[in-house]
Structure formats: C-alpha cells, structure tokens
Design an enzyme around this catalytic site. Structure first.
Site, PDB file in Angstrom:
ATOM      1  N   HIS A   1      14.641  14.477  72.347  1.00 49.02           N
ATOM      2  CA  HIS A   1      15.486  15.477  71.699  1.00 49.02           C
ATOM      3  C   HIS A   1      15.553  15.211  70.199  1.00 49.02           C
ATOM      4  CE1 HIS A   1      18.549  18.612  71.733  1.00 49.02           C
ATOM      5  NE2 HIS A   1      19.203  17.896  70.836  1.00 49.02           N
TER       6      HIS A   1
ATOM      7  N   GLN B   1      16.748  19.666  64.138  1.00 46.77           N
ATOM      8  CA  GLN B   1      16.964  18.233  64.368  1.00 46.77           C
ATOM      9  C   GLN B   1      16.968  17.471  63.046  1.00 46.77           C
ATOM     10  OE1 GLN B   1      17.851  16.563  67.263  1.00 46.77           O
ATOM     11  NE2 GLN B   1      18.195  18.701  67.740  1.00 46.77           N
TER      12      GLN B   1
ATOM     13  N   HIS C   1      20.393  15.727  62.163  1.00 42.63           N
ATOM     14  CA  HIS C   1      20.378  14.283  62.397  1.00 42.63           C
ATOM     15  C   HIS C   1      19.514  13.516  61.399  1.00 42.63           C
ATOM     16  CE1 HIS C   1      22.525  15.059  66.076  1.00 42.63           C
ATOM     17  NE2 HIS C   1      21.579  15.903  66.454  1.00 42.63           N
TER      18      HIS C   1
END
Length: 162
Positions: A28, A83, A87
C-alpha cells in the site's frame, strides 16, 4: 512498509471494485512514523518535476505488480501520487522525491521478501480461519510488532484485516 489484502479493500469500499484475481496482500505504501508512534501525513515536500515523473515511468512495471491501485486498476498513477502526497512527503529527510520513495518501496519488497502473503503461506495460514497472524508475522520480521487495521464490512458483517 504497509500492505493491504486486496479482497478486504474491495469489500470495504462503498462502491465495491471488481474482485481482484490475485487474492493477496499488496504494497500500500511506505508510511513513516515518529518516535511516539504516530504516522505523520501530508507534510510539505518538493514539488513534482517533469524529470521526476519521467523517472517514475521506469519504476512503473514493478509498481503495477507490487503496488497496484486495487480500487481503480486502470489508474495506478493517481494512487501512487496520493501515497507520495500523504505519506512520502513526510519522509522527506531520508526520502528525496517520489522516485526515491517508490524505489525504496520496491527495494523493501524485493530485498526483504516480507510480504504478508508469503509469511502467512509459510505458516500455513489461509483466509477465513481464526489464527494467530501477529505471531506468524513476528517470527519472520525479527520479533518486531506489526500494526494491524481491522475494518468492519457493513455488507457482510465481517471484520477484515486490511
């Protein structure tokens, strides 16, 4: 290094996606954490440059396999850039840009071979059975404690590990 179980992701989505053919855990993303265990998100990061986006194309064949967009299998780039924004941007001291971030994801996946699917398979753990998943994973990752997120599927009333 965060992984997700494809069928659980599809089932927990308000508009279920097509059941993925590979019923396994996929990457992920790489989520940084700080000393108090929190996961910082949406930090300031260098802007995307055309050169960075072009260099991402080199990584694309590997990313499609290990880090697919499970919900929208025809649009992986949107998932990857999300993503990075959410993050990767918070890991911007050791991680320099999206290319470096995803190269690190690929390196972790290929060098550590710590995919949850492989770990569970070696421990003879199969979906649908009650088992001690945490200890199976701990045994392979040097007794480090994995983090889990369980999600209630409102359509099936099952609680799924995602």
């Amino acid at each position: 290094f965060t992984q997700q179980y494809q069928p659980a992701v599809c089932n927990s989505n308000p508009t279920p996606c097509k059941d993925p053919p590979d019923k396994l855990f996929t990457v992920h993303g790489l989520w940084p954490s700080n000393s108090n265990g929190n996961n910082p998100k949406y930090c300031t990061a260098p802007p995307y440059h055309t050169v960075i986006l072009l260099s991402m194309k080199i990584l694309e064949p590997q990313l499609v396999i290990i880090c697919p967009n499970v919900l929208h299998q025809d649009d992986h780039e949107v998932f990857w850039l999300k993503q990075w924004d959410k993050h990767g941007s918070s890991a911007s001291s050791p991680i320099h840009n999206p290319t470096h971030y995803f190269h690190t994801v690929i390196k972790m996946d290929t060098t550590h071979k710590q995919t949850v699917s492989e770990i569970l398979s070696k421990a003879n753990i199969k979906p649908g059975r009650k088992v001690d998943i945490e200890n199976a994973i701990r045994n392979v990752i040097n007794n480090m404690t994995p983090k889990f997120k369980c999600q209630k599927n409102t359509r099936t009333s099952l609680t799924e590990l995602v």
